[in-house]
Design a protein around this motif. Structure first.
Motif, mmCIF file in Angstrom:
data_model
loop_
_atom_site.group_PDB
_atom_site.id
_atom_site.type_symbol
_atom_site.label_atom_id
_atom_site.label_comp_id
_atom_site.label_asym_id
_atom_site.label_seq_id
_atom_site.Cartn_x
_atom_site.Cartn_y
_atom_site.Cartn_z
ATOM 1 N N TRP A 91 0.831 -1.208 0.000
ATOM 2 C CA TRP A 91 0.000 0.000 0.000
ATOM 3 C C TRP A 91 0.863 1.255 0.000
ATOM 4 C CZ3 TRP A 91 -4.128 2.426 -1.202
ATOM 5 C CH2 TRP A 91 -4.481 3.609 -0.577
ATOM 6 N N LEU A 92 1.865 1.285 0.867
ATOM 7 C CA LEU A 92 2.735 2.459 0.938
ATOM 8 C C LEU A 92 3.541 2.643 -0.344
ATOM 9 C CD1 LEU A 92 3.889 2.215 4.666
ATOM 10 C CD2 LEU A 92 2.204 3.780 3.661
ATOM 11 N N ALA A 93 3.980 1.553 -0.949
ATOM 12 C CA ALA A 93 4.700 1.641 -2.222
ATOM 13 C C ALA A 93 3.782 2.159 -3.325
ATOM 14 C CB ALA A 93 5.262 0.270 -2.599
ATOM 15 N N LEU A 94 2.548 1.679 -3.346
ATOM 16 C CA LEU A 94 1.580 2.134 -4.343
ATOM 17 C C LEU A 94 1.274 3.620 -4.151
ATOM 18 C CD1 LEU A 94 -0.338 1.303 -6.663
ATOM 19 C CD2 LEU A 94 -2.016 0.695 -4.920
ATOM 20 N N ARG A 137 -2.694 8.241 3.491
ATOM 21 C CA ARG A 137 -2.025 6.934 3.512
ATOM 22 C C ARG A 137 -2.228 6.178 4.814
ATOM 23 N NH1 ARG A 137 3.808 8.209 0.647
ATOM 24 N NH2 ARG A 137 2.941 9.467 -1.035
ATOM 25 N N HIS A 138 -2.157 6.842 5.923
ATOM 26 C CA HIS A 138 -2.198 6.182 7.228
ATOM 27 C C HIS A 138 -3.602 5.709 7.572
ATOM 28 C CE1 HIS A 138 -1.075 5.170 11.276
ATOM 29 N NE2 HIS A 138 -2.136 5.833 11.714
ATOM 30 N N GLY A 139 -3.710 4.442 7.929
ATOM 31 C CA GLY A 139 -4.995 3.908 8.367
ATOM 32 C C GLY A 139 -5.992 3.664 7.273
ATOM 33 N N ALA A 140 -5.592 3.841 6.038
ATOM 34 C CA ALA A 140 -6.521 3.647 4.925
ATOM 35 C C ALA A 140 -7.010 2.210 4.876
ATOM 36 C CB ALA A 140 -5.830 3.996 3.614
ATOM 37 N N GLY A 141 -8.278 2.068 4.535
ATOM 38 C CA GLY A 141 -8.858 0.747 4.384
ATOM 39 C C GLY A 141 -9.513 0.207 5.647
ATOM 40 N N ARG A 142 -9.294 0.878 6.751
ATOM 41 C CA ARG A 142 -9.893 0.411 8.006
ATOM 42 C C ARG A 142 -11.328 0.893 8.098
ATOM 43 N NH1 ARG A 142 -5.829 -0.949 12.229
ATOM 44 N NH2 ARG A 142 -3.885 -0.956 11.086
ATOM 45 N N LEU A 143 -12.166 0.029 8.594
ATOM 46 C CA LEU A 143 -13.548 0.413 8.801
ATOM 47 C C LEU A 143 -13.650 1.323 10.013
ATOM 48 C CD1 LEU A 143 -15.302 -3.037 8.282
ATOM 49 C CD2 LEU A 143 -15.235 -1.118 6.695
ATOM 50 N N GLU A 144 -14.614 2.205 9.974
ATOM 51 C CA GLU A 144 -14.855 3.069 11.130
ATOM 52 C C GLU A 144 -15.354 2.203 12.286
ATOM 53 O OE1 GLU A 144 -14.231 6.358 11.437
ATOM 54 O OE2 GLU A 144 -13.331 6.212 9.458
ATOM 55 N N PRO A 145 -14.976 2.546 13.507
ATOM 56 C CA PRO A 145 -15.458 1.757 14.655
ATOM 57 C C PRO A 145 -16.980 1.811 14.750
ATOM 58 C CG PRO A 145 -13.990 3.529 15.361
ATOM 59 C CD PRO A 145 -14.157 3.650 13.886
ATOM 60 N N ARG A 146 -17.548 0.718 15.247
ATOM 61 C CA ARG A 146 -18.997 0.684 15.438
ATOM 62 C C ARG A 146 -19.381 1.614 16.578
ATOM 63 N NH1 ARG A 146 -20.138 -5.771 15.130
ATOM 64 N NH2 ARG A 146 -19.395 -6.000 12.998
#
Length: 74
Positions: A49-52, A63-72
């Motif tokens: 991810w970081l290379a892309l 870049r940081h934390g991308a792709g993580r779902l928001e907490p419920r």
């Protein structure tokens, strides 16, 4: 970062271009491989991810934390 988070981050950041970038863009930071080939070879998704992001000039703030779902929420 899990593979599912990586794929979600690619989808959010690159939209319809994502699949083409994963299979066509060669990333020097992961051994001159495409993102898909790098992940298949065992390179951690976060590193890919970081290379892309670096190769495609994604701003640092996205870049940081991308792709993580928001907490419920309760």
């Amino acid at each position: 970062m899990r593979r599912s988070e990586f794929l979600r981050a690619v989808s959010v950041e690159f939209g319809a271009r994502g699949p083409a970038l994963l299979s066509d863009l060669v990333l020097s930071d992961v051994g001159d491989r495409t993102a898909s080939a790098a992940i298949d070879a065992g390179v951690p998704p976060r590193e890919v991810w970081l290379a892309l992001c670096a190769e495609t000039d994604v701003p640092l703030a996205r870049r940081h934390g991308a792709g993580r779902l928001e907490p419920r929420r309760s």
